[in-house]
Design an enzyme around this catalytic site. Sequence first.
Site, PDB file in Angstrom:
ATOM      1  N   LYS A 290       0.852  -1.195   0.000  1.00 47.18           N
ATOM      2  CA  LYS A 290       0.000   0.000   0.000  1.00 47.18           C
ATOM      3  C   LYS A 290       0.882   1.237   0.000  1.00 47.18           C
ATOM      4  O   LYS A 290       2.074   1.193   0.320  1.00 47.18           O
ATOM      5  CB  LYS A 290      -0.936   0.019   1.215  1.00 47.18           C
ATOM      6  CG  LYS A 290      -0.244   0.016   2.585  1.00 47.18           C
ATOM      7  CD  LYS A 290       0.255   1.369   3.061  1.00 47.18           C
ATOM      8  CE  LYS A 290       0.924   1.300   4.430  1.00 47.18           C
ATOM      9  NZ  LYS A 290       1.707   2.516   4.747  1.00 47.18           N
TER      10      LYS A 290
ATOM     11  N   ASP B 142      -2.096  -1.367  10.753  1.00 43.70           N
ATOM     12  CA  ASP B 142      -2.408  -1.443   9.321  1.00 43.70           C
ATOM     13  C   ASP B 142      -3.106  -2.744   8.929  1.00 43.70           C
ATOM     14  O   ASP B 142      -3.643  -2.847   7.827  1.00 43.70           O
ATOM     15  CB  ASP B 142      -1.129  -1.341   8.477  1.00 43.70           C
ATOM     16  CG  ASP B 142      -0.459   0.012   8.579  1.00 43.70           C
ATOM     17  OD1 ASP B 142      -1.037   0.914   9.219  1.00 43.70           O
ATOM     18  OD2 ASP B 142       0.648   0.161   8.028  1.00 43.70           O
TER      19      ASP B 142
END
Length: 274
Positions: free
Chosen positions: A9, A133
């Site tokens: 990401k 995350d």
Amino acid sequence: MRVLRSPAKVNLGLWVTGKRADGYHDIVTVFHTVDFHDRIFIKRSHSLKIKTSSPLIPEGEENIVYKALKRFEEWTGVSPEVEVFIEKNIPAGAGLGGGSSNAAVVLKEVNSMYGEILSEKELSELASTIGADVPFFLKGGLAVAEGIGDKLRFLDKKIEREIFIIYPAVHVSTKEIYSKVTPDILTKKEDLHIIDSLLDDFEYFLENIENTLGEIALESYPQMREVYNTLEYLGYKPFVSGSGSSIFAFGKPEAEIEKICQVKGWKLIKTVLR
């Protein structure tokens, strides 16, 4: 055997809004997965085994995937007897979420293997105990994250853009970067109107996003600053992902950038938001 994609990401902006009583910081950030990934091979076994292709990534009890599956066992009473091999492409300490992604992808697969023993909500709650995350990677795509990064608002739209990422072969300690956050650089959450433009006017959003942790990292790691300045000099608008060390820009890299990366020993990743 199942073969799974474990995506990286990038952070499209990151603002630190305060420090909590538990010592952690509250943030607002935008996550977006990219089409660059590790590959994970998973099969049933007689015991839990975790192996990786990288000597820099711990195996066994020190691996985040191992910790995630042990937490799964604590929550469900089911001992996941699987063998996991992680083919690493995402560099560690790069701000790309490789370890968190690995943990999320394996958790989701193991939960499926054992008959969806945890609901989607329960799995997300479990994931948040592994790392801030990790819940994001259970779904991926585009999301606004708040709190320590675990309060997620997923957006239906995805921003399909070509980007390239440069990793300057330096591992950044997120803990170290957070320790350098001072009250004068905090952003008031009510001032973050820019988030509203994320879907309505993406170009405006890109022109105005900031990264509090990235700015600290650029001052702390000369290798990052060199990448950042190089991209600026060549006419790109560079962004730091998370607390670094990766720097990314939109579009395709010129041939000159590819040559510079070869000379400097920087890893160049050409990919797309997805």
